[in-house]
Design a protein around this motif. Structure first.
Motif, PDB file in Angstrom:
ATOM      1  N   MET A   1       1.564   7.378   3.035  1.00  7.60           N
ATOM      2  CA  MET A   1       2.441   6.366   3.637  1.00  7.60           C
ATOM      3  C   MET A   1       3.046   5.443   2.592  1.00  7.60           C
ATOM      4  O   MET A   1       4.044   4.773   2.852  1.00  7.60           O
TER       5      MET A   1
ATOM      6  N   PRO B   1       6.759   7.777   1.968  1.00  5.74           N
ATOM      7  CA  PRO B   1       6.945   7.249   3.319  1.00  5.74           C
ATOM      8  C   PRO B   1       8.073   7.919   4.090  1.00  5.74           C
ATOM      9  O   PRO B   1       7.953   8.153   5.290  1.00  5.74           O
TER      10      PRO B   1
ATOM     11  N   LYS C   1       5.491   0.353   4.590  1.00  8.39           N
ATOM     12  CA  LYS C   1       6.730   1.095   4.339  1.00  8.39           C
ATOM     13  C   LYS C   1       7.135   1.945   5.540  1.00  8.39           C
ATOM     14  O   LYS C   1       8.331   2.137   5.804  1.00  8.39           O
ATOM     15  N   LEU C   2       6.157   2.479   6.242  1.00  2.13           N
ATOM     16  CA  LEU C   2       6.422   3.410   7.335  1.00  2.13           C
ATOM     17  C   LEU C   2       6.863   2.705   8.612  1.00  2.13           C
ATOM     18  O   LEU C   2       7.737   3.199   9.337  1.00  2.13           O
TER      19      LEU C   2
ATOM     20  N   TRP D   1       0.536   0.466   6.041  1.00  2.00           N
ATOM     21  CA  TRP D   1       1.650   1.164   6.688  1.00  2.00           C
ATOM     22  C   TRP D   1       2.977   0.420   6.514  1.00  2.00           C
ATOM     23  O   TRP D   1       3.950   0.732   7.195  1.00  2.00           O
TER      24      TRP D   1
END
Length: 219
Positions: free
Chosen positions: A200, A204, A25-26, A23
């Motif tokens: 994601m 993203p 990048k998110l 995750w």
């Protein structure tokens, strides 16, 4: 990976063989939008110290999520996001703590329906992951997967659900994704065009926009 703010609280649950790292990048996008984010490692995943052969059950595998939800404040309603096999851990946490979950989001995930076995959709021959970063298990023979009474209408069935359909998933066909949506009447569907199974990572920004829209509506 945690952060805090006055916004909503997202708990992100990875798929089989992955970890909280997926995750990366998110997480900063959601935090920049003013929300608290917890990306956790399920047992024997990511940076979790256990080995998979030390995890005896699906409940033990899901324990980091169950503990995180149990420990959330009484007035804090959560946005749970499960990817791939992580959808089953989200379903279990939702059944156990329905009043703490504002909405359960299934990102091209395995989404069971109330009144059937937790592992029902696993028997449709899904390819759930292609990046084997650590050894994983689907726990298909675990008793909790075969328990037809586990997911109830009064708990799991009462929580709002949104399924995020990705249009370029080579692991789970769009037809399969929409089939799971149809199994649970009342489930809403969102779409991300051009996203692959790891939305994601591949999309993203688009995923962040979808999650913020969901959280604003249900959270």
């Amino acid at each position: 990976m945690e952060g805090s703010s006055s916004g909503k609280h997202f708990i992100l649950v990875h798929g089989i063989c992955h970890g909280a790292w997926c995750w990366y990048k998110l997480v900063p996008m959601l935090r920049a939008a003013g929300h608290r984010v917890t990306a956790l490692d399920l047992a024997a995943s990511g940076a979790h110290p256990a080995r998979m052969d030390e995890v005896s059950s699906f409940e033990d595998y899901s324990r980091p999520l169950l503990d995180a939800v149990a420990g959330a404040g009484e007035v804090e309603r959560l946005v749970l996001v499960g990817h791939s096999l992580g959808g089953l851990s989200v379903a279990l946490a939702t059944e156990r703590f329905p009043r703490k979950v504002a909405v359960a989001v299934f990102l091209t995930a395995v989404m069971p329906c109330a009144g059937t076995r937790l592992g029902f959709t696993l028997e449709e021959d899904l390819a759930l992951a292609t990046m084997l970063m650590r050894v994983g298990r689907q726990f298909v023979d675990d008793p909790i997967m075969q328990d037809k009474t586990l997911l109830t209408e009064v708990n799991y069935g009462s929580v709002k659900k949104v399924f995020v359909v990705v249009k370029a998933d080579a692991c789970m066909s769009e037809e399969m994704q929409r089939w799971m949506v149809d199994l649970s009447p009342g489930t809403k569907a969102e779409e991300i065009a051009g996203a692959d199974h790891m939305a994601m990572c591949s999309r993203p920004k688009e995923l962040c926009d979808v999650l913020l829209r969901i959280a604003n509506k249900y959270g």
